[in-house]
Design a protein around this motif. Sequence first.
Motif, PDB file in Angstrom:
ATOM      1  N   HIS A  26       0.843  -1.197   0.000  1.00 12.01           N
ATOM      2  CA  HIS A  26       0.000   0.000   0.000  1.00 12.01           C
ATOM      3  C   HIS A  26       0.877   1.245   0.000  1.00 12.01           C
ATOM      4  N   VAL A  27       0.441   2.240  -0.749  1.00  8.08           N
ATOM      5  CA  VAL A  27       1.089   3.548  -0.741  1.00  8.08           C
ATOM      6  C   VAL A  27      -0.021   4.586  -0.622  1.00  8.08           C
ATOM      7  N   ARG A  28       0.134   5.484   0.321  1.00  6.58           N
ATOM      8  CA  ARG A  28      -0.830   6.581   0.452  1.00  6.58           C
ATOM      9  C   ARG A  28      -0.050   7.888   0.566  1.00  6.58           C
ATOM     10  N   VAL A  29      -0.387   8.830  -0.309  1.00  9.89           N
ATOM     11  CA  VAL A  29       0.211  10.160  -0.295  1.00  9.89           C
ATOM     12  C   VAL A  29      -0.929  11.146  -0.154  1.00  9.89           C
ATOM     13  N   ASN A  67       6.952 -12.620   2.882  1.00 10.15           N
ATOM     14  CA  ASN A  67       7.140 -13.314   4.157  1.00 10.15           C
ATOM     15  C   ASN A  67       7.221 -12.377   5.354  1.00 10.15           C
ATOM     16  N   VAL A  68       6.949 -11.104   5.136  1.00 11.89           N
ATOM     17  CA  VAL A  68       7.032 -10.102   6.198  1.00 11.89           C
ATOM     18  C   VAL A  68       5.647  -9.924   6.805  1.00 11.89           C
ATOM     19  N   GLY A  69       5.597  -9.777   8.095  1.00 17.28           N
ATOM     20  CA  GLY A  69       4.329  -9.493   8.759  1.00 17.28           C
ATOM     21  C   GLY A  69       3.859  -8.085   8.416  1.00 17.28           C
ATOM     22  N   ASP A  70       2.694  -7.726   8.915  1.00 19.91           N
ATOM     23  CA  ASP A  70       2.161  -6.391   8.676  1.00 19.91           C
ATOM     24  C   ASP A  70       3.130  -5.363   9.253  1.00 19.91           C
ATOM     25  N   THR A  71       3.583  -4.454   8.406  1.00 16.73           N
ATOM     26  CA  THR A  71       4.554  -3.463   8.865  1.00 16.73           C
ATOM     27  C   THR A  71       4.531  -2.227   7.985  1.00 16.73           C
ATOM     28  N   THR A  72       4.853  -1.099   8.582  1.00 10.98           N
ATOM     29  CA  THR A  72       5.043   0.138   7.840  1.00 10.98           C
ATOM     30  C   THR A  72       6.502   0.199   7.430  1.00 10.98           C
ATOM     31  N   LEU A  73       6.742   0.332   6.138  1.00 13.23           N
ATOM     32  CA  LEU A  73       8.101   0.390   5.607  1.00 13.23           C
ATOM     33  C   LEU A  73       8.634   1.814   5.585  1.00 13.23           C
ATOM     34  N   VAL A  74       7.794   2.754   5.142  1.00 11.34           N
ATOM     35  CA  VAL A  74       8.197   4.162   5.045  1.00 11.34           C
ATOM     36  C   VAL A  74       7.053   5.032   5.533  1.00 11.34           C
ATOM     37  N   ARG A  75       7.400   6.023   6.334  1.00 11.75           N
ATOM     38  CA  ARG A  75       6.427   7.031   6.739  1.00 11.75           C
ATOM     39  C   ARG A  75       7.136   8.381   6.674  1.00 11.75           C
ATOM     40  N   ARG A  80       4.886  19.225   6.572  1.00 11.22           N
ATOM     41  CA  ARG A  80       3.875  20.282   6.604  1.00 11.22           C
ATOM     42  C   ARG A  80       2.919  20.180   5.433  1.00 11.22           C
ATOM     43  N   ASP A  81       3.458  19.812   4.259  1.00 16.02           N
ATOM     44  CA  ASP A  81       2.644  19.800   3.048  1.00 16.02           C
ATOM     45  C   ASP A  81       2.112  18.427   2.683  1.00 16.02           C
ATOM     46  N   GLU A  82       2.892  17.390   2.956  1.00 13.83           N
ATOM     47  CA  GLU A  82       2.516  16.055   2.505  1.00 13.83           C
ATOM     48  C   GLU A  82       2.784  15.013   3.575  1.00 13.83           C
ATOM     49  N   ASN A  83       1.989  13.961   3.500  1.00 17.32           N
ATOM     50  CA  ASN A  83       2.213  12.779   4.325  1.00 17.32           C
ATOM     51  C   ASN A  83       2.254  11.574   3.399  1.00 17.32           C
ATOM     52  N   VAL A  84       3.237  10.704   3.619  1.00 19.12           N
ATOM     53  CA  VAL A  84       3.404   9.515   2.787  1.00 19.12           C
ATOM     54  C   VAL A  84       3.522   8.318   3.714  1.00 19.12           C
ATOM     55  N   ARG A  85       2.847   7.253   3.337  1.00 20.48           N
ATOM     56  CA  ARG A  85       3.000   5.994   4.068  1.00 20.48           C
ATOM     57  C   ARG A  85       3.068   4.856   3.054  1.00 20.48           C
ATOM     58  N   VAL A  86       4.033   3.946   3.251  1.00 19.72           N
ATOM     59  CA  VAL A  86       4.183   2.739   2.442  1.00 19.72           C
ATOM     60  C   VAL A  86       4.187   1.578   3.428  1.00 19.72           C
ATOM     61  N   TRP A  87       3.281   0.597   3.226  1.00 21.10           N
ATOM     62  CA  TRP A  87       3.205  -0.503   4.166  1.00 21.10           C
ATOM     63  C   TRP A  87       2.726  -1.782   3.506  1.00 21.10           C
ATOM     64  N   ILE A  88       2.887  -2.882   4.256  1.00 23.37           N
ATOM     65  CA  ILE A  88       2.509  -4.217   3.808  1.00 23.37           C
ATOM     66  C   ILE A  88       1.498  -4.780   4.796  1.00 23.37           C
ATOM     67  N   ASP A  89       0.431  -5.372   4.280  1.00 20.32           N
ATOM     68  CA  ASP A  89      -0.500  -6.134   5.110  1.00 20.32           C
ATOM     69  C   ASP A  89      -1.304  -7.083   4.246  1.00 20.32           C
ATOM     70  N   SER A  90      -2.281  -7.726   4.824  1.00 20.84           N
ATOM     71  CA  SER A  90      -3.069  -8.709   4.073  1.00 20.84           C
ATOM     72  C   SER A  90      -4.433  -8.174   3.674  1.00 20.84           C
ATOM     73  N   ARG A  91      -4.666  -6.878   3.825  1.00 19.97           N
ATOM     74  CA  ARG A  91      -5.951  -6.295   3.418  1.00 19.97           C
ATOM     75  C   ARG A  91      -5.827  -5.688   2.032  1.00 19.97           C
ATOM     76  N   THR A 111      -7.422  -3.093   0.996  1.00 23.15           N
ATOM     77  CA  THR A 111      -7.725  -1.660   1.038  1.00 23.15           C
ATOM     78  C   THR A 111      -6.683  -0.992   1.927  1.00 23.15           C
ATOM     79  N   ASP A 112      -6.639   0.320   1.872  1.00 25.78           N
ATOM     80  CA  ASP A 112      -5.651   1.038   2.686  1.00 25.78           C
ATOM     81  C   ASP A 112      -6.242   1.567   3.992  1.00 25.78           C
ATOM     82  N   VAL A 113      -7.313   0.969   4.457  1.00 26.41           N
ATOM     83  CA  VAL A 113      -7.909   1.364   5.716  1.00 26.41           C
ATOM     84  C   VAL A 113      -6.976   0.946   6.852  1.00 26.41           C
ATOM     85  N   GLU A 114      -6.736   1.871   7.763  1.00 23.55           N
ATOM     86  CA  GLU A 114      -5.832   1.558   8.892  1.00 23.55           C
ATOM     87  C   GLU A 114      -6.604   0.981  10.039  1.00 23.55           C
TER      88      GLU A 114
END
Length: 190
Positions: free
Chosen positions: A33-36, A162-170, A174-185, A187-190
């Motif tokens: 998942h990537v959310r910007v 083979n990695v569990g649910d984890t945030t790779l990059v956050r 001030r202007d932007e927020n970025v999150r890159v993560w792995i899970d089994s869903r 959708t990008d719902v947290e």
Amino acid sequence: MSMKNTSLLLVAGFSVLSLTAFAIAASSKRYLHVRVSNPANHELVRVNVPLTLAEKVIPAINHGQLRDGKVQIGNFRADNVNIHAILDALKAAPEGDFVTVQDTGDDVRVAKERGQLVVHVIDKNSGENVDVTIPWDVAQALISDTNEDQINVEAAVKALQNVGDTTLVRVSGRDENVRVWIDSRNTDVE
């Protein structure tokens, strides 16, 4: 027990095993998942890609710095540095902070936490925070079958399976927020 009862029991047992196997297989799909988001402009970009799809698509892209599943990293040179040996040593090292740099403009921390390589950067001027967490198997996959100025994205994506649910990059700014993560869903719902 009659032959009919034995057959029904076998069919029922096989059905339960099949459904269980299907449920396990269905739940084991992993997603990247990537959310910007840019709250000021009300912009939002969301990407939810099954890792199995990424594994097939990445080697098919040969554009810019990405060729054959590997990314060329500009003018990076690791002359006379054995990155593989360094990663092996870091993996075997005890957990803790390895590098900490604090100055008037930035705070940088490189550590090993919960068996993962962690990099934390605070840019005091821009107010941007960057957190990167790389599981060891993914870090080693990034440098597998590469030249010194490449990273192996295809191998890293395979290792992420083979990695569990984890945030790779956050990245929080001030202007932007970025999150890159792995899970089994899917959708990008947290």
